[in-house]
Enzyme design. Structure first.
Site, PDB file in Angstrom:
ATOM      1  N   HIS A 114      40.453 123.690  50.144  1.00  0.00           N
ATOM      2  CA  HIS A 114      39.946 123.658  51.522  1.00  0.00           C
ATOM      3  C   HIS A 114      38.455 123.980  51.633  1.00  0.00           C
ATOM      4  O   HIS A 114      38.039 124.728  52.520  1.00  0.00           O
ATOM      5  CB  HIS A 114      40.736 124.633  52.403  1.00  0.00           C
ATOM      6  CG  HIS A 114      42.166 124.224  52.638  1.00  0.00           C
ATOM      7  ND1 HIS A 114      42.611 122.923  52.623  1.00  0.00           N
ATOM      8  CD2 HIS A 114      43.267 124.983  52.907  1.00  0.00           C
ATOM      9  CE1 HIS A 114      43.911 122.892  52.870  1.00  0.00           C
ATOM     10  NE2 HIS A 114      44.333 124.113  53.041  1.00  0.00           N
ATOM     11  N   HIS A 183      44.049 122.535  60.384  1.00  0.00           N
ATOM     12  CA  HIS A 183      45.112 123.308  59.736  1.00  0.00           C
ATOM     13  C   HIS A 183      45.898 124.161  60.737  1.00  0.00           C
ATOM     14  O   HIS A 183      46.195 125.326  60.464  1.00  0.00           O
ATOM     15  CB  HIS A 183      44.491 124.188  58.643  1.00  0.00           C
ATOM     16  CG  HIS A 183      45.410 124.502  57.513  1.00  0.00           C
ATOM     17  ND1 HIS A 183      46.671 125.035  57.700  1.00  0.00           N
ATOM     18  CD2 HIS A 183      45.258 124.352  56.178  1.00  0.00           C
ATOM     19  CE1 HIS A 183      47.247 125.207  56.515  1.00  0.00           C
ATOM     20  NE2 HIS A 183      46.415 124.795  55.580  1.00  0.00           N
ATOM     21  N   GLU A 317      49.223 118.316  58.164  1.00  0.00           N
ATOM     22  CA  GLU A 317      47.787 118.111  57.981  1.00  0.00           C
ATOM     23  C   GLU A 317      47.522 116.674  57.525  1.00  0.00           C
ATOM     24  O   GLU A 317      47.828 116.316  56.397  1.00  0.00           O
ATOM     25  CB  GLU A 317      47.253 119.078  56.928  1.00  0.00           C
ATOM     26  CG  GLU A 317      47.543 120.547  57.202  1.00  0.00           C
ATOM     27  CD  GLU A 317      47.545 121.358  55.903  1.00  0.00           C
ATOM     28  OE1 GLU A 317      46.503 121.429  55.237  1.00  0.00           O
ATOM     29  OE2 GLU A 317      48.609 121.899  55.539  1.00  0.00           O
TER      30      GLU A 317
END
Length: 352
Positions: A114, A183, A317
């Site tokens: 991420h 997210h 996601e």
């Protein structure tokens, strides 16, 4: 009643970053229609609250998060945030572009997750209010978190009736990998509910990606696995709790491969029969990571001082496939200077 279709947009101060993190004011933007109310921060483009109606007509907040800024400035599992430059995992935090190798910070075992140590979720964005939403902008400088190129990024949230659209656009000065997603952690019975076992989930995917024990797709071209006859076959709605039991699963944290069309298509649906709340996910992205909050452990105190135990929320996601930058036969992960990155995901809320 034409006016009922209008979206109201308000902005207010949410808090101030601690001095060691710059001390800037973080703003909150409130988007409100007849059926949905979304609250979004200039920190990390975080959706901090999302209220939708159940069949009884009452609003409930269906995303996990914190009441105050302090919760978001401490370590947390990306609640509600936009993650980037690259969502999900890059194996060994390494990739090569035009013959040059880049090394990223490792923040997820042997991998980079991420966006690295200080990804897009941890920075302040510049907001601009729109008639029906808000657009956030930032320049991610060349070399930030190890990534090449000055990357200009725009994330736009717009609300229309029961539909929240999230559009991501980017331009770069050097070829760079990019994959942006939001997210948010959802619980359609209301955040703070203990689990998601009574939710029905379906995902429009004929195949998923087998992963190694560090959650990296194994990646041989034949290892895009058909879901037929497996626990990953979610093409028809399954009741989550029963499904996890039936297949002895600890939960999901997997990428499902979607049809590769640049056009909007329906990719997932979640429904909570007791309240009637439902959510559809439509996107232009080639993948969707379905995650069932396996790493939540009750240690975080969220909104209203509730704790968030394991399986108390799910994430859907929309994004490129994990580690695509290192897998030539995966969908293209690179943005070149003469191109524009442009993807949209639509969350459509209803009650029946």
């Amino acid at each position: 009643r034409f006016w009922g279709a209008m979206t109201e947009v308000k902005r207010e101060a949410f808090g101030q970053m601690p001095p060691e993190k710059g001390g800037s004011v973080v703003e909150k933007f409130i988007l409100k229609s007849d059926t949905v109310k979304a609250e979004i921060l200039s920190l990390g483009c975080i959706i901090t609250a999302l209220e939708t109606k159940g069949r009884d007509g009452k609003f409930s907040d269906i995303v996990l998060g914190f009441d105050t800024l302090e919760g978001y400035t401490r370590k947390h599992p990306f609640f509600g945030a936009v993650v980037g430059r690259v969502a999900n995992r890059i194996a060994k935090g390494r990739f090569t572009v035009d013959g040059k190798e880049y090394q990223l910070f490792l923040n997820n075992g042997p991998n980079s997750l991420h966006g690295g140590a200080r990804g897009f979720d941890k920075v302040l964005w510049s907001p601009q209010v729109l008639p029906n939403g808000v657009c956030f902008f930032r320049l991610s400088p060349d070399g930030e978190e190890g990534y090449p190129g000055d990357l200009k990024v725009w994330v736009t949230y717009t609300l229309s009736g029961g539909e929240l659209a999230i559009n991501y656009q980017a331009q770069t000065s050097k070829t760079t990998p990019i994959s942006l997603t939001n997210h948010a952690y959802f619980n359609l019975s209301g955040q703070g509910s203990q689990d998601i076992y009574d939710h029905e989930i379906s995902i429009e995917a004929d195949s998923s990606l087998p992963v190694d024990d560090t959650k990296i797709p194994t990646g041989a071209w034949w290892e895009v696995a058909t879901v037929q006859g497996t626990s990953f076959d979610l093409r028809q709605p399954v009741e989550l709790g029963k499904h996890l039991q039936k297949f002895h699963l600890d939960g999901f944290d997997h990428n499902f491969c979607l049809q590769q069309a640049q056009a909007r298509h329906l990719v997932a649906r979640a429904r909570h029969p007791p309240t009637g709340r439902a959510m559809e996910v439509h996107t232009t992205q080639p993948g969707i990571q379905f995650y069932t909050g396996n790493n939540l452990d009750g240690s975080l105190k969220g909104k209203g001082a509730v704790t968030y135990p394991k399986h108390s929320a799910f994430c859907l996601e929309t994004q490129n496939w994990p580690d695509a930058v290192n897998k030539p036969h995966f969908p293209n992960a690179l943005l070149r200077p003469d191109e524009e990155y442009n993807h949209t995901t639509w969350l459509v809320f209803s009650a029946a």
